[in-house]
Design a protein around this motif. Sequence first.
Motif, PDB file in Angstrom:
ATOM      1  N   GLY A   1       0.400   6.220   4.590  1.00 43.28           N
ATOM      2  CA  GLY A   1       0.518   6.421   3.151  1.00 43.28           C
ATOM      3  C   GLY A   1       0.857   5.141   2.413  1.00 43.28           C
ATOM      4  O   GLY A   1       0.361   4.903   1.301  1.00 43.28           O
ATOM      5  N   LEU A   2       1.692   4.305   3.011  1.00 47.30           N
ATOM      6  CA  LEU A   2       2.068   3.040   2.385  1.00 47.30           C
ATOM      7  C   LEU A   2       0.860   2.128   2.227  1.00 47.30           C
ATOM      8  O   LEU A   2       0.723   1.421   1.222  1.00 47.30           O
ATOM      9  N   LEU A   3      -0.028   2.147   3.205  1.00 44.68           N
ATOM     10  CA  LEU A   3      -1.240   1.327   3.119  1.00 44.68           C
ATOM     11  C   LEU A   3      -2.122   1.805   1.966  1.00 44.68           C
ATOM     12  O   LEU A   3      -2.652   0.996   1.197  1.00 44.68           O
ATOM     13  N   GLN A   4      -2.272   3.122   1.815  1.00 43.24           N
ATOM     14  CA  GLN A   4      -3.084   3.644   0.723  1.00 43.24           C
ATOM     15  C   GLN A   4      -2.396   3.430  -0.624  1.00 43.24           C
ATOM     16  O   GLN A   4      -3.054   3.139  -1.630  1.00 43.24           O
TER      17      GLN A   4
ATOM     18  N   THR B   1      -0.593   0.911  -1.356  1.00 44.49           N
ATOM     19  CA  THR B   1      -0.864  -0.496  -1.648  1.00 44.49           C
ATOM     20  C   THR B   1      -2.166  -0.655  -2.415  1.00 44.49           C
ATOM     21  O   THR B   1      -2.236  -1.360  -3.432  1.00 44.49           O
ATOM     22  N   LYS B   2      -3.200   0.017  -1.946  1.00 48.24           N
ATOM     23  CA  LYS B   2      -4.518  -0.115  -2.574  1.00 48.24           C
ATOM     24  C   LYS B   2      -4.525   0.476  -3.980  1.00 48.24           C
ATOM     25  O   LYS B   2      -5.103  -0.103  -4.913  1.00 48.24           O
ATOM     26  N   CYS B   3      -3.864   1.629  -4.141  1.00 48.78           N
ATOM     27  CA  CYS B   3      -3.812   2.248  -5.462  1.00 48.78           C
ATOM     28  C   CYS B   3      -3.049   1.372  -6.457  1.00 48.78           C
ATOM     29  O   CYS B   3      -3.468   1.207  -7.612  1.00 48.78           O
ATOM     30  N   LEU B   4      -1.935   0.790  -6.012  1.00 48.25           N
ATOM     31  CA  LEU B   4      -1.164  -0.069  -6.905  1.00 48.25           C
ATOM     32  C   LEU B   4      -1.925  -1.343  -7.250  1.00 48.25           C
ATOM     33  O   LEU B   4      -1.826  -1.853  -8.374  1.00 48.25           O
ATOM     34  N   ALA B   5      -2.687  -1.861  -6.289  1.00 50.83           N
ATOM     35  CA  ALA B   5      -3.495  -3.053  -6.574  1.00 50.83           C
ATOM     36  C   ALA B   5      -4.520  -2.758  -7.669  1.00 50.83           C
ATOM     37  O   ALA B   5      -4.777  -3.599  -8.545  1.00 50.83           O
ATOM     38  N   LEU B   6      -5.089  -1.554  -7.646  1.00 52.06           N
ATOM     39  CA  LEU B   6      -6.050  -1.162  -8.672  1.00 52.06           C
ATOM     40  C   LEU B   6      -5.384  -1.049 -10.044  1.00 52.06           C
ATOM     41  O   LEU B   6      -5.939  -1.497 -11.054  1.00 52.06           O
ATOM     42  N   GLU B   7      -4.190  -0.467 -10.080  1.00 54.35           N
ATOM     43  CA  GLU B   7      -3.576  -0.144 -11.362  1.00 54.35           C
ATOM     44  C   GLU B   7      -2.727  -1.274 -11.945  1.00 54.35           C
ATOM     45  O   GLU B   7      -2.579  -1.359 -13.169  1.00 54.35           O
ATOM     46  N   LEU B   8      -2.155  -2.099 -11.094  1.00 60.45           N
ATOM     47  CA  LEU B   8      -1.275  -3.164 -11.584  1.00 60.45           C
ATOM     48  C   LEU B   8      -1.974  -4.509 -11.718  1.00 60.45           C
ATOM     49  O   LEU B   8      -1.435  -5.422 -12.344  1.00 60.45           O
ATOM     50  N   GLY B   9      -3.156  -4.639 -11.099  1.00 64.05           N
ATOM     51  CA  GLY B   9      -3.896  -5.881 -11.218  1.00 64.05           C
ATOM     52  C   GLY B   9      -4.525  -6.003 -12.598  1.00 64.05           C
ATOM     53  O   GLY B   9      -4.718  -5.005 -13.294  1.00 64.05           O
ATOM     54  N   PRO B  10      -4.844  -7.199 -13.031  1.00 60.74           N
ATOM     55  CA  PRO B  10      -4.716  -8.452 -12.276  1.00 60.74           C
ATOM     56  C   PRO B  10      -3.347  -9.115 -12.394  1.00 60.74           C
ATOM     57  O   PRO B  10      -3.102 -10.149 -11.773  1.00 60.74           O
ATOM     58  N   THR B  11      -2.451  -8.520 -13.188  1.00 58.51           N
ATOM     59  CA  THR B  11      -1.183  -9.194 -13.463  1.00 58.51           C
ATOM     60  C   THR B  11      -0.281  -9.241 -12.230  1.00 58.51           C
ATOM     61  O   THR B  11       0.364 -10.257 -11.950  1.00 58.51           O
ATOM     62  N   ILE B  12      -0.230  -8.114 -11.494  1.00 53.22           N
ATOM     63  CA  ILE B  12       0.566  -8.048 -10.264  1.00 53.22           C
ATOM     64  C   ILE B  12      -0.371  -7.856  -9.093  1.00 53.22           C
ATOM     65  O   ILE B  12      -1.200  -6.941  -9.095  1.00 53.22           O
ATOM     66  N   ARG B  13      -0.244  -8.723  -8.099  1.00 50.96           N
ATOM     67  CA  ARG B  13      -1.006  -8.541  -6.860  1.00 50.96           C
ATOM     68  C   ARG B  13      -0.184  -7.721  -5.875  1.00 50.96           C
ATOM     69  O   ARG B  13       1.023  -7.926  -5.746  1.00 50.96           O
TER      70      ARG B  13
ATOM     71  N   GLY C   1      -4.797  -6.024  -2.733  1.00 50.91           N
ATOM     72  CA  GLY C   1      -5.151  -4.716  -2.199  1.00 50.91           C
ATOM     73  C   GLY C   1      -5.550  -4.746  -0.735  1.00 50.91           C
ATOM     74  O   GLY C   1      -6.225  -3.833  -0.251  1.00 50.91           O
ATOM     75  N   GLN C   2      -5.098  -5.754  -0.007  1.00 49.94           N
ATOM     76  CA  GLN C   2      -5.544  -5.955   1.371  1.00 49.94           C
ATOM     77  C   GLN C   2      -4.423  -5.698   2.376  1.00 49.94           C
ATOM     78  O   GLN C   2      -3.241  -5.723   2.033  1.00 49.94           O
ATOM     79  N   LYS C   3      -4.824  -5.494   3.610  1.00 49.37           N
ATOM     80  CA  LYS C   3      -3.878  -5.451   4.722  1.00 49.37           C
ATOM     81  C   LYS C   3      -4.044  -6.729   5.531  1.00 49.37           C
ATOM     82  O   LYS C   3      -5.157  -7.087   5.919  1.00 49.37           O
TER      83      LYS C   3
END
Length: 246
Positions: A156-159, A161-173, A234-236
């Motif tokens: 779940g933490l990995l997924q 990560t990807k959702c937060l990368a979509l919603e918080l980018g580009p300001t937060i990686r 959004g990567q592992k």
Amino acid sequence: MTEPLSLVTGGTRGIGLELSRRLIALGHRVVAFYWSDRTAAEKCEADHPGRLTTMRVDLADAETVRAAADRVLAEHGTPAVLVNNAGVNIDRPFLELTGEDWRRVLDTNLSGPFWLTQALAPAMLEAGGGHVVNVGATTGIRPRVNGANYCASKAGLLQLTKCLALELGPTIRVNCLIPGMIDTEELRTRWRLDDPERMAQTLDEIPQRRIGTTEDVANALEYIVGPLGSYLNGQKLIVDGGQFMW
């Protein structure tokens, strides 16, 4: 120029301690959350006077996490780097797992990072950005026996990560750092690596023919949050000597 601030959960022992040390070496002030080992926390503060502050926080409790985030913002400022590293194992066969076993692991390993990131992200966005690094586990990709709760939390933490990368980018990686077999006291105990036969069996699975060090993981963190990793989102990033190659 004010030194940047980093927040590392589980930042006083094992891999988390090494991540705290590396961020300090990079010029950051560090707030390290811990839960049970006050002795280790006190030693961290004594070893890094004025550079590392510890806070006792139960990441499994949403209100406690939000209050801790507010305290960090009020007393230390907005983090440039948030490392969601803390985690807990409660291993049992699936049919013997209790509701408390399930909730404690999921709340600490998955819900804790969700609540903490949600509490800090608005300030980080307003400050112009930053980095969130979720520390995952190889068992979030490949399951193991007696670890349904832990494996589910890390998957779940990995997924997340990807959702937060979509919603918080580009300001937060937002990226997920995944250690493999890393030489900590917990690993040696859990895997009985002081037994030469067990160690040999483990090394047979790792192309690099060695157990990783906490410094190897810290090197990866430095890459993620530094300028060389500026296009990583959004990567592992798996640091495992080639053991799994996913």
